[in-house]
Scaffold this active site. Structure first.
Site, PDB file in Angstrom:
ATOM      1  N   HIS A   1      19.527  38.708   0.636  1.00  0.00           N
ATOM      2  CA  HIS A   1      19.216  38.111   1.570  1.00  0.00           C
ATOM      3  C   HIS A   1      18.652  39.070   2.652  1.00  0.00           C
ATOM      4  O   HIS A   1      19.324  39.719   3.188  1.00  0.00           O
ATOM      5  CB  HIS A   1      20.446  37.321   1.994  1.00  0.00           C
ATOM      6  CG  HIS A   1      21.117  36.822   0.947  1.00  0.00           C
ATOM      7  ND1 HIS A   1      21.553  35.280   0.905  1.00  0.00           N
ATOM      8  CD2 HIS A   1      21.888  37.210   0.004  1.00  0.00           C
ATOM      9  CE1 HIS A   1      22.179  34.861  -0.159  1.00  0.00           C
ATOM     10  NE2 HIS A   1      22.503  36.159  -0.795  1.00  0.00           N
TER      11      HIS A   1
ATOM     12  N   GLN B   1      15.993  30.690  11.326  1.00  0.00           N
ATOM     13  CA  GLN B   1      16.028  32.195  11.129  1.00  0.00           C
ATOM     14  C   GLN B   1      14.600  32.619  10.287  1.00  0.00           C
ATOM     15  O   GLN B   1      13.956  31.830   9.685  1.00  0.00           O
ATOM     16  CB  GLN B   1      17.138  32.274   9.638  1.00  0.00           C
ATOM     17  CG  GLN B   1      18.657  32.033  10.093  1.00  0.00           C
ATOM     18  CD  GLN B   1      19.455  32.071   9.272  1.00  0.00           C
ATOM     19  OE1 GLN B   1      19.165  31.445   8.235  1.00  0.00           O
ATOM     20  NE2 GLN B   1      20.652  32.850   9.375  1.00  0.00           N
TER      21      GLN B   1
ATOM     22  N   ASP C   1      14.058  33.930   7.442  1.00  0.00           N
ATOM     23  CA  ASP C   1      14.896  34.156   6.265  1.00  0.00           C
ATOM     24  C   ASP C   1      14.048  34.310   5.051  1.00  0.00           C
ATOM     25  O   ASP C   1      13.024  33.836   4.965  1.00  0.00           O
ATOM     26  CB  ASP C   1      15.976  32.999   6.202  1.00  0.00           C
ATOM     27  CG  ASP C   1      17.136  33.387   5.510  1.00  0.00           C
ATOM     28  OD1 ASP C   1      17.500  34.597   5.123  1.00  0.00           O
ATOM     29  OD2 ASP C   1      17.787  32.513   5.175  1.00  0.00           O
TER      30      ASP C   1
ATOM     31  N   HIS D   1      14.533  35.448   0.637  1.00  0.00           N
ATOM     32  CA  HIS D   1      15.368  35.919  -0.512  1.00  0.00           C
ATOM     33  C   HIS D   1      14.508  36.580  -1.358  1.00  0.00           C
ATOM     34  O   HIS D   1      13.300  35.784  -1.688  1.00  0.00           O
ATOM     35  CB  HIS D   1      16.179  34.770  -1.066  1.00  0.00           C
ATOM     36  CG  HIS D   1      16.994  34.170   0.081  1.00  0.00           C
ATOM     37  ND1 HIS D   1      16.891  33.069   0.860  1.00  0.00           N
ATOM     38  CD2 HIS D   1      18.399  34.396   0.415  1.00  0.00           C
ATOM     39  CE1 HIS D   1      17.725  33.114   1.810  1.00  0.00           C
ATOM     40  NE2 HIS D   1      18.798  34.011   1.575  1.00  0.00           N
TER      41      HIS D   1
ATOM     42  N   LYS E   1      26.158  44.729   3.145  1.00  0.00           N
ATOM     43  CA  LYS E   1      24.733  44.208   3.735  1.00  0.00           C
ATOM     44  C   LYS E   1      24.587  45.347   4.791  1.00  0.00           C
ATOM     45  O   LYS E   1      25.312  46.057   5.278  1.00  0.00           O
ATOM     46  CB  LYS E   1      24.774  42.869   4.763  1.00  0.00           C
ATOM     47  CG  LYS E   1      26.019  42.824   5.750  1.00  0.00           C
ATOM     48  CD  LYS E   1      25.881  41.522   6.642  1.00  0.00           C
ATOM     49  CE  LYS E   1      26.952  41.370   7.649  1.00  0.00           C
ATOM     50  NZ  LYS E   1      26.954  40.424   8.308  1.00  0.00           N
TER      51      LYS E   1
END
Length: 645
Positions: A515, A385, A387, A389, A469
């Protein structure tokens, strides 16, 4: 007596009690009455010819809308079922729902169907449409319905009523003409003639009754149905294009990757495929670095206790790969990166001055997916991912959302894909956090997205278990949409994992956490890009940018010098000095979709030139070597680096 109907445009009109939706449509316009297929009253479906029993929020559903297509496909499933039972007596119908872009029906029959049967089934379907059979809704007594379907040999329909439909729920049967009927909730068109003939049967598959391999095996026929013939033709063209662009086929053809049984759902990347990966990762890393992200790396395997504390063990355990040490510790391979990033945040004291803190990771994750669900790069068990945060204060939520939306749009534009829609996924039924927290989170995220200039579509019940989300859906070259990017607001996980910062007041506070991902998983996004470009990547992304193909062996030394100079300029180059005709080389490298083939022979060697042939073109451009390298090196710069020059 009269009823009041409230229309989507805000208008409110009174009608006689018992008016039908079709009569309402006819009163508005004849053209609307031709296009309408069903109605909704207070969100519930209603047949066009069924008298309205009360007023409320009223909507007419037309055949060219998404809801309208659902109705058409449902009717097409019934017409197909009638055609099959007329052509193959003794066949039982079971269930026939709509699916994305079409429908299917599961049949119980001793003899197997063949795709050779499709033509005559489709012809009988067209005959049923031409007959314009009336479709009528009937409400039956439960015991009467079970007895009737058992009596006529439709035992599966009797089982549905007895086992699946709750007692007290109305049993509705739709009669199609005088002799054919089916158990169904509806809604349906007033007659088969309104369906039209924009349908096609697509494929056969096996199935089990109620999806249980211990039950009877059935035969499933899939079909597609559309509002008109043009939509059907466009869809079939998209399927044809999708087959040509299938990333699995191109992955083999272009020597990018492969799969094998010993690593189901896990990708074996070949040199060219890994180079493509690296180019994309390096581009994204630069974009994140320039946007204030700090890259981190969290462990692959963490103790069960942390996953229990975060809530993932309770919600996600069935999809986690786990192992046990000889000391009895239960560990899990991470299915996502967020708990690890919170642990990094928790090290040392954080101040409000440190926020927002943006931690990014190209995090390698593993999730168990059933073998039958695996689909090339699009659905895997091991993936990475992009990703990150973001830990911030409530006051920073809007600003961070605006910045993220801007960054995502810019990256999608650089990659040549179109942002199609932004959707807000709201609280699921199973979730952590109080309703007050969810009310707050949903309100903040919606306001923040709108402040970023996004127009939102709401998706009830589709949020993560810890928060709502934003979903970012892109559109590819042949019109398919893919959900890739996400931006999820989370008040819950910082609380569960005890994240804290010291505020301006000197007191400890919980940060709020986003996220977020732009690509989603690298594997899936690369699969999308391969199909989007049909393997013919723009020069900056291509694993091999230039192949230097010699005409004669006498040009080998010059070709090697050209390759050396091109590589020194940062170009990814391969050299083809095989003793083959240059036409053969050009054809072979064109099949590999190489963006540029530089042809060199004695003439080019003597003049210090190269003949450039672009993928998809028969023309050649002869340039001096230095000029060619300068032009190609400039063109091959990633978009973000181009903007810096």
């Amino acid at each position: 007596m009269s009823i009041s109907l409230k229309f989507p445009d805000g208008a409110e009109r009174a009608y006689d009690d018992g008016v039908t939706p079709l009569a309402v449509a006819e009163g508005i316009s004849k053209s609307l009455a031709k296009k309408v297929v069903a109605a909704k009253i207070d969100g519930g479906w209603w047949d066009l010819t069924r008298p309205l029993e009360s007023g409320g929020k009223f909507e007419l559903v037309t055949r060219d809308s998404a809801d309208g297509l659902e109705v058409l496909r449902h009717d097409a499933a019934h017409v197909m079922a009638q055609a099959v039972q007329e052509l193959f007596p003794g066949t039982q119908v079971t269930i026939g729902p709509t699916v994305e872009d079409g429908f299917y029906y599961d049949f119980a029959r001793d003899e197997p169907f063949s795709t050779d049967d499709f033509e005559k089934i489709e012809q009988r379907m067209r005959d049923i449409v031409d007959a314009d059979l009336p479709i009528e809704r009937e409400v039956w007594n439960r015991e009467q319905a079970i007895a009737h379907f058992n009596e006529i040999g439709e035992t599966f329909k009797a089982k549905i009523i007895d086992d699946i439909i709750p007692p007290g729920e109305p049993i509705t049967v739709y009669r199609q003409g005088a002799d054919w009927k089916d158990l169904c909730r509806g809604p349906h068109l007033p007659s088969t003639g309104r369906l039209g003939k924009a349908f096609k049967l697509m494929k056969l598959a096996g199935a089990y009754w109620r999806g249980d391999s211990n039950n009877e095996q059935l035969q499933r026929i899939y079909g597609t149905a559309w509002s008109d013939e043009k939509q059907l033709a466009d869809y079939l063209h998209r399927l044809e294009e999708a087959e040509k662009r299938d990333h699995r086929k191109l992955g083999r053809q272009l020597e990018l990757f492969h799969f094998q049984e010993e690593g189901r759902g896990m990708v074996f990347w070949h040199p060219k495929g890994w180079k493509l990966w690296q180019v994309l990762e390096n581009y994204l890393r630069r974009r994140l670095d320039n946007s204030g992200y700090q890259e981190v790396k969290a462990p692959q395997i963490l103790d069960r206790a942390l996953w229990e504390k975060s809530g993932h063990w309770q919600k996600f355990h069935a999809n986690m790969f786990t192992c046990e040490t000889v000391e009895g510790e239960v560990l899990a391979v991470k299915p996502m990166n967020c708990p690890g990033h919170v642990q990094i945040f928790n090290q040392g004291q954080k101040s409000y001055r440190d926020l927002p803190l943006r931690l990014s990771e190209f995090g390698s994750c593993h999730r168990y997916e059933p073998s039958g669900a695996l689909q090339g790069l699009m659905r895997v068990r091991a993936f990475v991912q992009d990703d990150a945060h973001i830990f911030c204060t409530e006051e920073q939520l809007v600003e961070e959302t605006i910045a993220f939306c801007k960054l995502l749009r810019s990256i999608y534009e650089d990659l040549g894909v179109e942002l199609h829609a932004v959707k807000l996924a709201l609280r699921p039924d199973v979730r952590f956090g109080s309703d007050d927290i969810w009310d707050k989170a949903e309100r903040i995220l919606q306001d923040a997205a709108e402040a970023a200039g996004e127009t939102l579509e709401l998706l009830p019940n589709e949020g993560a278990f810890y928060g709502p989300k934003l979903e970012f859906h892109l559109k590819d070259a042949i019109g398919r949409t893919w959900q890739c990017g996400t931006h999820q607001l989370d008040f819950v996980l910082p609380e569960r994992l005890e994240a804290e910062y010291v505020g301006e007041d000197g007191q400890k506070h919980r940060p709020v956490m986003f996220h977020r991902a732009i690509l989603g998983s690298f594997e899936r996004f690369l699969g999308i890009l391969i199909e989007h470009y049909a393997g013919a990547f723009p020069l900056w992304l291509a694993p091999v940018q230039v192949v230097i193909a010699t005409i004669t062996q006498d040009a080998d030394a010059y070709a090697e010098a050209v390759a050396e100079k091109m590589r020194a300029a940062g170009l990814r180059v391969e050299l083809d000095q095989r003793n083959e005709k240059v036409s053969y080389k050009v054809r072979e490298h064109s099949l590999q979709k190489i963006p540029v083939i530089a042809v060199v022979g004695n003439k080019e060697a003597e003049s210090g030139q190269v003949a450039l042939r672009r993928f998809g073109s028969q023309a050649q451009e002869v340039l001096g070597l230095d000029a060619a390298i300068a032009a190609l090196a400039d063109e091959a710069k990633p978009p973000d680096l181009k903007r810096q020059t």
